[in-house]
Design a protein around this motif. Sequence first.
Motif, PDB file in Angstrom:
ATOM      1  N   GLU A  35      -2.751  -2.498   6.263  1.00 32.95           N
ATOM      2  CA  GLU A  35      -3.626  -2.935   5.185  1.00 32.95           C
ATOM      3  C   GLU A  35      -4.021  -1.717   4.347  1.00 32.95           C
ATOM      4  O   GLU A  35      -4.461  -0.694   4.879  1.00 32.95           O
ATOM      5  N   GLN A  36      -3.850  -1.821   3.011  1.00 29.62           N
ATOM      6  CA  GLN A  36      -4.145  -0.720   2.100  1.00 29.62           C
ATOM      7  C   GLN A  36      -4.907  -1.239   0.893  1.00 29.62           C
ATOM      8  O   GLN A  36      -4.818  -2.410   0.539  1.00 29.62           O
ATOM      9  N   SER A  37      -5.581  -0.356   0.240  1.00 26.44           N
ATOM     10  CA  SER A  37      -6.265  -0.691  -1.001  1.00 26.44           C
ATOM     11  C   SER A  37      -5.236  -0.932  -2.099  1.00 26.44           C
ATOM     12  O   SER A  37      -4.287  -0.156  -2.256  1.00 26.44           O
ATOM     13  N   ALA A  38      -5.413  -1.999  -2.862  1.00 23.66           N
ATOM     14  CA  ALA A  38      -4.494  -2.298  -3.958  1.00 23.66           C
ATOM     15  C   ALA A  38      -4.519  -1.192  -5.007  1.00 23.66           C
ATOM     16  O   ALA A  38      -3.476  -0.851  -5.584  1.00 23.66           O
ATOM     17  N   LEU A  39      -5.676  -0.608  -5.256  1.00 28.18           N
ATOM     18  CA  LEU A  39      -5.773   0.477  -6.238  1.00 28.18           C
ATOM     19  C   LEU A  39      -4.972   1.697  -5.779  1.00 28.18           C
ATOM     20  O   LEU A  39      -4.269   2.317  -6.574  1.00 28.18           O
ATOM     21  N   LYS A  40      -5.052   2.006  -4.511  1.00 26.91           N
ATOM     22  CA  LYS A  40      -4.300   3.138  -3.962  1.00 26.91           C
ATOM     23  C   LYS A  40      -2.797   2.907  -4.123  1.00 26.91           C
ATOM     24  O   LYS A  40      -2.062   3.814  -4.533  1.00 26.91           O
ATOM     25  N   THR A  97       2.833  -5.422  -1.458  1.00 29.08           N
ATOM     26  CA  THR A  97       2.806  -3.980  -1.678  1.00 29.08           C
ATOM     27  C   THR A  97       3.802  -3.590  -2.754  1.00 29.08           C
ATOM     28  O   THR A  97       3.498  -2.792  -3.652  1.00 29.08           O
ATOM     29  N   MET A 124      -7.734  -5.517  -0.622  1.00 28.11           N
ATOM     30  CA  MET A 124      -6.828  -4.954   0.344  1.00 28.11           C
ATOM     31  C   MET A 124      -5.562  -5.817   0.383  1.00 28.11           C
ATOM     32  O   MET A 124      -5.648  -7.038   0.321  1.00 28.11           O
ATOM     33  N   GLU A 160      -1.554  -6.270   2.249  1.00 30.98           N
ATOM     34  CA  GLU A 160      -0.714  -5.969   3.398  1.00 30.98           C
ATOM     35  C   GLU A 160       0.547  -6.794   3.282  1.00 30.98           C
ATOM     36  O   GLU A 160       0.509  -7.938   2.836  1.00 30.98           O
TER      37      GLU A 160
END
Length: 111
Positions: A60-65, A8, A1, A3
């Motif tokens: 917070e986001q998934s790195a893959l996404k 990003t 994850m 952030e």
Amino acid sequence: MIEGFVPTLLVGIVGAFLAEVIRVLPAVRKGKPPRGWDLVASLLQVVLGGGAVLFGWDQEQSALKVAVMGAAFPLLFSAAVDGAKPPSGGHSGRDVAHGERSVADYFAGRF
């Protein structure tokens, strides 16, 4: 994850770069690698792909996404240019191998 603004952006740029490499491989295989303005166009797509993922950088986001969203921009942009502009040089069809490739042809993935 991940952030934050910089992480990003970097993950988005990596995703866009990988998509651009995959998109350009057919041109390299045909012996017409990107040169000059084509490289500038590729760099522009990679930077814009990284910028396209910045919506929601504060969560917070998934790195893959994020990488997939960054990779989607160059591919979607190429498809949009391909649909909007006919091939240059007056050639019938989509083969630009016998004529000069314009930057718009390069953006559209016409190798």
